[in-house]
Design an enzyme around this catalytic site. Sequence first.
Site, PDB file in Angstrom:
ATOM      1  N   HIS A 189      22.027  -0.886   0.876  1.00 54.15           N
ATOM      2  CA  HIS A 189      20.885  -0.982   1.512  1.00 54.15           C
ATOM      3  C   HIS A 189      20.577  -1.782   2.925  1.00 54.15           C
ATOM      4  O   HIS A 189      21.105  -3.009   2.437  1.00 54.15           O
ATOM      5  CB  HIS A 189      19.387  -1.316   0.476  1.00 54.15           C
ATOM      6  CG  HIS A 189      18.292  -0.934   0.917  1.00 54.15           C
ATOM      7  ND1 HIS A 189      17.943   0.644   1.747  1.00 54.15           N
ATOM      8  CD2 HIS A 189      17.020  -1.280   0.957  1.00 54.15           C
ATOM      9  CE1 HIS A 189      16.566   0.485   1.935  1.00 54.15           C
ATOM     10  NE2 HIS A 189      16.018  -0.490   1.672  1.00 54.15           N
TER      11      HIS A 189
ATOM     12  N   ARG B 177      19.181  -8.364  -2.438  1.00 54.17           N
ATOM     13  CA  ARG B 177      18.235  -8.019  -3.437  1.00 54.17           C
ATOM     14  C   ARG B 177      19.053  -7.449  -4.739  1.00 54.17           C
ATOM     15  O   ARG B 177      19.742  -8.119  -5.329  1.00 54.17           O
ATOM     16  CB  ARG B 177      17.375  -6.632  -2.805  1.00 54.17           C
ATOM     17  CG  ARG B 177      16.089  -6.455  -3.709  1.00 54.17           C
ATOM     18  CD  ARG B 177      15.145  -5.389  -2.727  1.00 54.17           C
ATOM     19  NE  ARG B 177      15.712  -4.073  -2.557  1.00 54.17           N
ATOM     20  CZ  ARG B 177      15.249  -3.164  -2.158  1.00 54.17           C
ATOM     21  NH1 ARG B 177      13.654  -3.350  -1.591  1.00 54.17           N
ATOM     22  NH2 ARG B 177      15.605  -2.090  -1.873  1.00 54.17           N
TER      23      ARG B 177
ATOM     24  N   TYR C 263     -21.932  -7.906   3.566  1.00 54.61           N
ATOM     25  CA  TYR C 263     -21.555  -9.111   3.041  1.00 54.61           C
ATOM     26  C   TYR C 263     -21.194 -10.416   4.106  1.00 54.61           C
ATOM     27  O   TYR C 263     -20.386  -9.894   4.974  1.00 54.61           O
ATOM     28  CB  TYR C 263     -20.312  -9.226   2.070  1.00 54.61           C
ATOM     29  CG  TYR C 263     -20.568  -8.195   0.706  1.00 54.61           C
ATOM     30  CD1 TYR C 263     -21.504  -8.961  -0.174  1.00 54.61           C
ATOM     31  CD2 TYR C 263     -19.779  -7.246   0.532  1.00 54.61           C
ATOM     32  CE1 TYR C 263     -21.750  -8.308  -1.457  1.00 54.61           C
ATOM     33  CE2 TYR C 263     -20.309  -6.732  -0.684  1.00 54.61           C
ATOM     34  CZ  TYR C 263     -20.958  -7.229  -1.674  1.00 54.61           C
ATOM     35  OH  TYR C 263     -21.360  -6.735  -2.744  1.00 54.61           O
TER      36      TYR C 263
ATOM     37  N   LYS D 155       9.860   7.519  -4.127  1.00 54.14           N
ATOM     38  CA  LYS D 155       9.598   6.395  -4.966  1.00 54.14           C
ATOM     39  C   LYS D 155       7.842   6.045  -4.784  1.00 54.14           C
ATOM     40  O   LYS D 155       7.568   6.499  -3.648  1.00 54.14           O
ATOM     41  CB  LYS D 155      10.547   5.054  -4.811  1.00 54.14           C
ATOM     42  CG  LYS D 155      10.172   4.473  -3.387  1.00 54.14           C
ATOM     43  CD  LYS D 155      11.201   3.583  -3.145  1.00 54.14           C
ATOM     44  CE  LYS D 155      11.075   2.760  -1.706  1.00 54.14           C
ATOM     45  NZ  LYS D 155      12.291   1.999  -1.378  1.00 54.14           N
TER      46      LYS D 155
ATOM     47  N   CYS E 137     -16.747  -3.391   2.229  1.00 55.03           N
ATOM     48  CA  CYS E 137     -17.181  -3.850   0.747  1.00 55.03           C
ATOM     49  C   CYS E 137     -15.792  -2.709  -0.106  1.00 55.03           C
ATOM     50  O   CYS E 137     -15.067  -2.127   0.475  1.00 55.03           O
ATOM     51  CB  CYS E 137     -18.251  -3.244   0.486  1.00 55.03           C
ATOM     52  SG  CYS E 137     -19.730  -3.649   1.818  1.00 55.03           S
ATOM     53  N   MET E 138     -16.131  -2.983  -1.390  1.00 53.23           N
ATOM     54  CA  MET E 138     -15.339  -2.299  -2.105  1.00 53.23           C
ATOM     55  C   MET E 138     -15.408  -0.903  -2.392  1.00 53.23           C
ATOM     56  O   MET E 138     -14.161  -0.076  -2.174  1.00 53.23           O
ATOM     57  CB  MET E 138     -15.598  -2.842  -3.660  1.00 53.23           C
ATOM     58  CG  MET E 138     -14.848  -2.352  -4.939  1.00 53.23           C
ATOM     59  SD  MET E 138     -15.116  -2.703  -6.371  1.00 53.23           S
ATOM     60  CE  MET E 138     -14.827  -4.521  -6.427  1.00 53.23           C
ATOM     61  N   ASP E 139     -16.717  -0.286  -2.043  1.00 54.06           N
ATOM     62  CA  ASP E 139     -16.572   1.145  -2.087  1.00 54.06           C
ATOM     63  C   ASP E 139     -17.242   1.710  -0.816  1.00 54.06           C
ATOM     64  O   ASP E 139     -17.565   3.148  -0.751  1.00 54.06           O
ATOM     65  CB  ASP E 139     -17.477   1.403  -3.332  1.00 54.06           C
ATOM     66  CG  ASP E 139     -16.921   0.984  -4.509  1.00 54.06           C
ATOM     67  OD1 ASP E 139     -15.734   1.151  -4.787  1.00 54.06           O
ATOM     68  OD2 ASP E 139     -17.906   0.623  -5.400  1.00 54.06           O
TER      69      ASP E 139
ATOM     70  N   ARG F 220      19.549   8.966   3.370  1.00 50.94           N
ATOM     71  CA  ARG F 220      18.467   8.590   2.186  1.00 50.94           C
ATOM     72  C   ARG F 220      17.092   7.855   2.991  1.00 50.94           C
ATOM     73  O   ARG F 220      16.698   6.899   2.664  1.00 50.94           O
ATOM     74  CB  ARG F 220      19.102   7.216   1.454  1.00 50.94           C
ATOM     75  CG  ARG F 220      18.969   7.278   0.015  1.00 50.94           C
ATOM     76  CD  ARG F 220      19.761   6.143  -0.543  1.00 50.94           C
ATOM     77  NE  ARG F 220      19.413   4.786   0.017  1.00 50.94           N
ATOM     78  CZ  ARG F 220      20.227   3.895   0.381  1.00 50.94           C
ATOM     79  NH1 ARG F 220      21.638   4.040   0.076  1.00 50.94           N
ATOM     80  NH2 ARG F 220      19.938   2.719   0.907  1.00 50.94           N
TER      81      ARG F 220
HETATM   82  C1  LIG Z   1      12.769   2.639  -0.001  1.00 52.79           C
HETATM   83  C2  LIG Z   1      14.269   2.795  -0.068  1.00 52.79           C
HETATM   84  C3  LIG Z   1      14.829   3.633   1.059  1.00 52.79           C
HETATM   85  C4  LIG Z   1      14.018   4.399   1.916  1.00 52.79           C
HETATM   86  O1  LIG Z   1      13.496   3.610   3.093  1.00 52.79           O
HETATM   87  P1  LIG Z   1      12.803   4.202   4.119  1.00 52.79           P
HETATM   88  O2  LIG Z   1      12.794   2.831   5.075  1.00 52.79           O
HETATM   89  O3  LIG Z   1      11.615   4.310   4.028  1.00 52.79           O
HETATM   90  O4  LIG Z   1      13.854   5.123   4.788  1.00 52.79           O
HETATM   91  C5  LIG Z   1      16.017   3.964   0.955  1.00 52.79           C
HETATM   92  N1  LIG Z   1      16.752   3.272  -0.022  1.00 52.79           N
HETATM   93  C6  LIG Z   1      16.473   2.547  -0.864  1.00 52.79           C
HETATM   94  C7  LIG Z   1      17.431   1.870  -1.483  1.00 52.79           C
HETATM   95  C8  LIG Z   1      15.200   2.091  -0.792  1.00 52.79           C
HETATM   96  O5  LIG Z   1      14.750   1.092  -1.768  1.00 52.79           O
END
Ligand SMILES: *Cc1c(COP(=O)(O)O)cnc(C)c1O
Length: 388
Positions: free
Chosen positions: A171, A137, A271, A39, A318-320, A230
């Site tokens: 999770h 969540r 700045y 993701k 700074c920004m850049d 995961r």
């Molecule tokens: C982001 C996420 C993960 C991975 O988490 P890590 O801490 O990077 O291993 C696994 N499961 C769900 C639902 C997530 O949102």
Amino acid sequence: METDLRRTWTEIDLDHLLYNYHALRRRVGMGVKFLGVVKADAYGHGAVQVARTLQDAGADYLAVSSLDEARELRSHGITMPVLILGHTPPEQVSELIRLGITQAVSAKAKAEEYSAAAEKCGGTLKIHIKVDTGMSRLGFLCAGEHFEGGVARIAHSCALPALDAEGIFTHFAVSDEPGAENEACTRAQFQLFCDVIDALKAQGRTFALRHCANSGAVAYYPDMWLDMVRPGILLYGLTEMAEELGLKSVMSLKTCVSTIKIYEPGAAISYGRTYKTDRRSRVGVLPIGYADGFFRTFSNRFQVLTADGPALVLGRICMDMCMIDLTGCPNVGVGDEIEIFGARNSVNAMARMAETIPYEIICAVSKRVPRLYYRGGQVVDRKLWITE
Ligand SMILES: *Cc1c(COP(=O)(O)O)cnc(C)c1O
């Protein structure tokens, strides 16, 4: 015209990614399937390149946050199973089915909308049920007094005609944090998840893929690996967990010296005039700033790495651009490479300084920074946003 790759760039070491993948694979064993979390553009590394590497290496599943992210993978030749962890509007169900994407389902009302939409387009939507065991969540609420109702709502959702409930997952909130209290919370979350699965099994509802192990649980809770793990951040070789497991950081952020000037004592830099030279100073200007993801909080604190040792950021970022003290690095010249973070300047330490987590530092490397992909020490691919 191509971008000037010598301004500021990241180097993504695909050999390190593969090393981490294989190390984690060996850790969990071949009996456990492997979902790689890609993701947020693979935590800033580039989702397509990371997904392609994992697909070729034999990973079983990928996870993304949204349909847009899933679509990007499919349109770049990623054919392996992909799970969307976040919400997708029911109007997009036909697109999910067309692309063969698995959708997380976190509530009965959503399951009903998805099933109706899938029926309308004459298909079946593959889903994974998301159980809220304490993260608070997304997910079916199943804790305490919600247990029986939660289980019933999941059973109802799985039985809807146009849904194929392949998986169930939850999770963890603190599986990556040490201490007895965090361990107790993680174990309680896991127990509740198992209780939900058992209650569904008693009604004849089973799942091919039960999964809950994020990086924290991959590192610390082998009994929680179930059918599939995961991990995200461990793949990218970051956090203290990755250090303990001997994994390798995948991303480096680099820039170069664009100008060097000598100032007399008392010169105010950048700045806000927050830094004043206290001696004759050799100051380098770097073409990297907070718009590239180099947070302003590192002003006057962070040391970048030169070939001649560390150099402190002087004054506000700074920004850049930003300025560094090269007085103690006499051999560094204009055009020389500077490591902001990477193999020698660790993101983990940088995150501690900024009172954040390494995830935020790598996700923040902005889209204007080109990604160069390395294998065997050679650039094998590039990802540039600005190509004209
Ligand atoms: C982001 C996420 C993960 C991975 O988490 P890590 O801490 O990077 O291993 C696994 N499961 C769900 C639902 C997530 O949102």
